[in-house]
Enzyme design. Sequence first.
Site, PDB file in Angstrom:
ATOM      1  N   ALA A  41       0.827  -1.205   0.000  1.00  0.00           N
ATOM      2  CA  ALA A  41       0.000   0.000   0.000  1.00  0.00           C
ATOM      3  C   ALA A  41       0.863   1.257   0.000  1.00  0.00           C
ATOM      4  CB  ALA A  41      -0.904   0.004   1.228  1.00  0.00           C
ATOM      5  N   THR A  42       0.363   2.295  -0.635  1.00  0.00           N
ATOM      6  CA  THR A  42       1.077   3.567  -0.637  1.00  0.00           C
ATOM      7  C   THR A  42       1.293   4.104   0.779  1.00  0.00           C
ATOM      8  OG1 THR A  42       0.266   4.059  -2.857  1.00  0.00           O
ATOM      9  CG2 THR A  42       1.088   5.919  -1.562  1.00  0.00           C
ATOM     10  N   VAL A  46       5.024   5.050   2.264  1.00  0.00           N
ATOM     11  CA  VAL A  46       5.356   6.324   2.911  1.00  0.00           C
ATOM     12  C   VAL A  46       5.925   6.078   4.307  1.00  0.00           C
ATOM     13  CG1 VAL A  46       4.326   8.419   3.901  1.00  0.00           C
ATOM     14  CG2 VAL A  46       3.758   7.714   1.557  1.00  0.00           C
ATOM     15  N   LEU A  48       7.577   3.511   5.367  1.00  0.00           N
ATOM     16  CA  LEU A  48       8.957   3.029   5.214  1.00  0.00           C
ATOM     17  C   LEU A  48       9.913   4.183   4.937  1.00  0.00           C
ATOM     18  CD1 LEU A  48       8.275  -0.155   3.086  1.00  0.00           C
ATOM     19  CD2 LEU A  48       9.136  -0.104   5.428  1.00  0.00           C
ATOM     20  N   MET A  49       9.493   5.108   4.100  1.00  0.00           N
ATOM     21  CA  MET A  49      10.331   6.275   3.789  1.00  0.00           C
ATOM     22  C   MET A  49      10.566   7.118   5.039  1.00  0.00           C
ATOM     23  SD  MET A  49       8.669   7.391   0.160  1.00  0.00           S
ATOM     24  CE  MET A  49       9.244   6.680  -1.390  1.00  0.00           C
ATOM     25  N   GLU A  50       9.510   7.301   5.827  1.00  0.00           N
ATOM     26  CA  GLU A  50       9.662   8.066   7.068  1.00  0.00           C
ATOM     27  C   GLU A  50      10.592   7.345   8.036  1.00  0.00           C
ATOM     28  OE1 GLU A  50       6.882  10.881   8.699  1.00  0.00           O
ATOM     29  OE2 GLU A  50       5.289   9.658   7.812  1.00  0.00           O
ATOM     30  N   GLY A  69       7.625  14.353  11.017  1.00  0.00           N
ATOM     31  CA  GLY A  69       7.372  14.569   9.599  1.00  0.00           C
ATOM     32  C   GLY A  69       6.662  15.883   9.363  1.00  0.00           C
ATOM     33  N   HIS A  76       4.523   6.589  -6.109  1.00  0.00           N
ATOM     34  CA  HIS A  76       4.501   5.132  -5.982  1.00  0.00           C
ATOM     35  C   HIS A  76       4.528   4.603  -7.406  1.00  0.00           C
ATOM     36  CE1 HIS A  76       2.768   1.563  -3.481  1.00  0.00           C
ATOM     37  NE2 HIS A  76       3.713   1.177  -4.315  1.00  0.00           N
ATOM     38  N   ARG A 128      11.547  16.656   7.448  1.00  0.00           N
ATOM     39  CA  ARG A 128      11.305  16.453   8.872  1.00  0.00           C
ATOM     40  C   ARG A 128      11.807  17.688   9.601  1.00  0.00           C
ATOM     41  NH1 ARG A 128       9.462  11.691   9.833  1.00  0.00           N
ATOM     42  NH2 ARG A 128       9.852  11.746  12.074  1.00  0.00           N
TER      43      ARG A 128
END
Length: 147
Positions: A41-42, A46, A48-50, A69, A76, A128
């Site tokens: 899922a998008t 996100v 994971l990126m954070e 954040g 995606h 961030r």
Amino acid sequence: MTSPATDFQALQPGLEGKVQLVVSEEHTAQHLGSGAVRVLATPQLVLLMERASVAAVDPLLPEGYRTVGAHLDVQHLAPTPIGFKVMALAELVEVQGRRLTFHVQVYEEPLDQTQDEGELVGDGTHQRVIINVQRFSERIAQKGIKT
């Protein structure tokens, strides 16, 4: 207490963080309600990126400071099915006072072990902001919410 400029000197462009995940049912668009398909899922992309961004800088912050954040601009790019391993990479590219900007990417683990990288499934920028946890908590308390 040292000044904020001294506190954050360790945060320089080039710092990197990474996190990995094996996609399971709980990470899918269908499970999270962001779509009807059983792929990464998008919102999970996100997250994971954070997490990769946090891994790059939060361990270097002085006690009592963390990041939160503030902005995302993400694409995606490809579906990732259940059972695939993905890796999120974050590179700190800019420091402006307390605002940190990261280049973030998510790759699938290469299926062919002769490849250095798998397919790029997510790409973008993430910002961030460094916060003083105590002051942040006090601000939340003023809104009537306990942390």
